[in-house]
Design a protein around this motif. Structure first.
Motif, PDB file in Angstrom:
ATOM      1  N   TYR A 178     -19.384  -5.595  -2.680  1.00 36.04           N
ATOM      2  CA  TYR A 178     -18.166  -5.803  -3.470  1.00 36.04           C
ATOM      3  C   TYR A 178     -16.903  -5.268  -2.810  1.00 36.04           C
ATOM      4  N   GLU A 179     -16.949  -4.870  -1.551  1.00 38.52           N
ATOM      5  CA  GLU A 179     -15.741  -4.336  -0.931  1.00 38.52           C
ATOM      6  C   GLU A 179     -14.703  -5.430  -0.655  1.00 38.52           C
ATOM      7  N   ILE A 180     -15.141  -6.670  -0.500  1.00 41.50           N
ATOM      8  CA  ILE A 180     -14.237  -7.810  -0.331  1.00 41.50           C
ATOM      9  C   ILE A 180     -14.583  -8.833  -1.416  1.00 41.50           C
ATOM     10  N   VAL A 181     -13.610  -9.128  -2.272  1.00 41.84           N
ATOM     11  CA  VAL A 181     -13.816 -10.094  -3.355  1.00 41.84           C
ATOM     12  C   VAL A 181     -12.809 -11.220  -3.181  1.00 41.84           C
ATOM     13  N   LEU A 227     -17.362  -7.387 -12.074  1.00 43.28           N
ATOM     14  CA  LEU A 227     -16.675  -6.223 -11.520  1.00 43.28           C
ATOM     15  C   LEU A 227     -16.640  -5.045 -12.492  1.00 43.28           C
ATOM     16  N   ARG A 228     -16.681  -5.323 -13.792  1.00 43.35           N
ATOM     17  CA  ARG A 228     -16.643  -4.257 -14.797  1.00 43.35           C
ATOM     18  C   ARG A 228     -18.042  -3.752 -15.152  1.00 43.35           C
ATOM     19  N   HIS A 229     -19.081  -4.339 -14.541  1.00 39.42           N
ATOM     20  CA  HIS A 229     -20.471  -3.986 -14.836  1.00 39.42           C
ATOM     21  C   HIS A 229     -20.916  -2.784 -13.999  1.00 39.42           C
ATOM     22  N   GLN A 231     -23.423   5.419 -12.128  1.00 44.02           N
ATOM     23  CA  GLN A 231     -22.679   4.837 -11.018  1.00 44.02           C
ATOM     24  C   GLN A 231     -21.348   4.268 -11.490  1.00 44.02           C
ATOM     25  N   PRO A 232     -20.374   4.184 -10.576  1.00 47.28           N
ATOM     26  CA  PRO A 232     -19.105   3.541 -10.956  1.00 47.28           C
ATOM     27  C   PRO A 232     -19.316   2.038 -11.145  1.00 47.28           C
ATOM     28  N   TYR A 233     -18.415   1.404 -11.882  1.00 44.42           N
ATOM     29  CA  TYR A 233     -18.539  -0.040 -12.027  1.00 44.42           C
ATOM     30  C   TYR A 233     -18.245  -0.704 -10.688  1.00 44.42           C
ATOM     31  N   ARG A 234     -18.706  -1.931 -10.532  1.00 39.84           N
ATOM     32  CA  ARG A 234     -18.691  -2.610  -9.231  1.00 39.84           C
ATOM     33  C   ARG A 234     -17.290  -2.795  -8.665  1.00 39.84           C
ATOM     34  N   GLY A 235     -16.298  -2.968  -9.513  1.00 34.88           N
ATOM     35  CA  GLY A 235     -14.926  -3.119  -9.044  1.00 34.88           C
ATOM     36  C   GLY A 235     -14.409  -1.894  -8.311  1.00 34.88           C
ATOM     37  N   TRP A 236     -15.027  -0.752  -8.549  1.00 39.64           N
ATOM     38  CA  TRP A 236     -14.648   0.487  -7.866  1.00 39.64           C
ATOM     39  C   TRP A 236     -14.781   0.345  -6.352  1.00 39.64           C
ATOM     40  N   TYR A 243      -6.710  -4.965 -12.198  1.00 39.42           N
ATOM     41  CA  TYR A 243      -7.051  -3.795 -13.003  1.00 39.42           C
ATOM     42  C   TYR A 243      -8.497  -3.360 -12.772  1.00 39.42           C
ATOM     43  N   SER A 244      -9.378  -4.315 -12.517  1.00 43.13           N
ATOM     44  CA  SER A 244     -10.801  -4.027 -12.325  1.00 43.13           C
ATOM     45  C   SER A 244     -11.113  -3.437 -10.958  1.00 43.13           C
ATOM     46  N   CYS A 245     -10.127  -3.387 -10.078  1.00 40.66           N
ATOM     47  CA  CYS A 245     -10.331  -2.882  -8.710  1.00 40.66           C
ATOM     48  C   CYS A 245      -9.364  -1.725  -8.432  1.00 40.66           C
ATOM     49  N   PRO A 246      -9.645  -0.535  -8.949  1.00 39.08           N
ATOM     50  CA  PRO A 246      -8.682   0.570  -8.847  1.00 39.08           C
ATOM     51  C   PRO A 246      -8.478   1.144  -7.442  1.00 39.08           C
ATOM     52  N   ARG A 247      -9.360   0.838  -6.516  1.00 40.76           N
ATOM     53  CA  ARG A 247      -9.214   1.360  -5.144  1.00 40.76           C
ATOM     54  C   ARG A 247      -8.745   0.273  -4.179  1.00 40.76           C
ATOM     55  N   LEU A 248      -8.063  -0.708  -4.696  1.00 43.01           N
ATOM     56  CA  LEU A 248      -7.615  -1.854  -3.917  1.00 43.01           C
ATOM     57  C   LEU A 248      -6.699  -1.417  -2.778  1.00 43.01           C
ATOM     58  N   GLY A 249      -7.014  -1.866  -1.565  1.00 41.85           N
ATOM     59  CA  GLY A 249      -6.192  -1.563  -0.400  1.00 41.85           C
ATOM     60  C   GLY A 249      -5.395  -2.764   0.065  1.00 41.85           C
ATOM     61  N   ILE A 250      -5.960  -3.960  -0.136  1.00 45.87           N
ATOM     62  CA  ILE A 250      -5.305  -5.202   0.282  1.00 45.87           C
ATOM     63  C   ILE A 250      -5.387  -6.202  -0.870  1.00 45.87           C
ATOM     64  N   PHE A 251      -4.243  -6.763  -1.239  1.00 40.81           N
ATOM     65  CA  PHE A 251      -4.184  -7.780  -2.292  1.00 40.81           C
ATOM     66  C   PHE A 251      -3.500  -9.012  -1.713  1.00 40.81           C
TER      67      PHE A 251
END
Length: 194
Positions: A67-70, A85-87, A93-98, A131-139
């Motif tokens: 899930y590091e690249i979506v 991503l919210r699962h 464990q953190p949710y997958r979007g993490w 919102y589901s990807c709080p550690r987003l580095g590239i959008f």
């Protein structure tokens, strides 16, 4: 497994690494060959999926790399992707979007999914991905405009309107981690903010 989990995690990370997908230097980003990077990401995803299917313990380790690249290419998959991503795989464990560090929204050119000048009604759901990807580095966001639809219907405005709420969401959710953001309205005559 006889190897420590940290070693296995390092091996999986190295085996599935796509350096060009996370390079945020200006020189590289401007000259980035999008097709080459996309091909590298797809090849890496095949490896990640294969590693997740080896065993339950491999799955638990490889899931963070999966899930590091979506990438989202069709609007119809927004809601299932958000649920995914919210699962959480396990309660501890953190949710997958993490794990997501690169989110790419590329709604296809010439498709009937997006043909108007305003964002579709699903756009607020689309922003839930951020919102589901709080550690987003590239959008990366590219909504391809269907020019043939513009010619057939003169009521469609020739503007690409970006809601301010998107920028507010990015600022509140990803300001500490975001390194690169591109919003590209392909085929539009004008870019504006609502």
């Amino acid at each position: 497994m006889n190897l420590p989990l940290e070693i296995i995690r390092l091996v999986i990370g190295e085996a599935t690494r796509v350096p060009a997908a996370f390079d945020t230097s200006f020189k590289v980003s401007i000259s980035e060959d999008v097709e080459t990077v996309t091909d590298l990401i797809q090849e890496s995803m095949k490896t990640k999926l294969a590693l997740c299917l080896i065993s339950k313990s491999f799955h638990d380790i490889a899931i963070e790399f999966l899930y590091e690249i979506v990438t989202l290419r069709r609007l119809q998959f927004v809601n299932p992707l958000i649920k995914l991503l919210r699962h959480k795989s396990k309660p501890c464990q953190p949710y997958r979007g993490w794990w997501c560090r690169r989110l790419e929204i590329a709604i296809g050119e010439g498709s009937n999914e997006y043909n108007g000048g305003m964002w579709p009604q699903e756009i607020h759901t689309l922003w839930t991905l951020v919102y589901s990807c709080p550690r987003l580095g590239i959008f990366l966001c590219a909504v391809r405009y269907n020019m043939s639809m513009r010619r057939r219907c003169s009521l469609i405005p020739a503007r690409f309107r970006i809601p301010r709420t998107l920028f507010q969401l990015i600022a509140s959710n990803c300001s500490q981690t975001l390194k690169w953001m591109e919003i590209q309205p392909s085929g539009w005559t004008e870019l504006s903010y609502c």
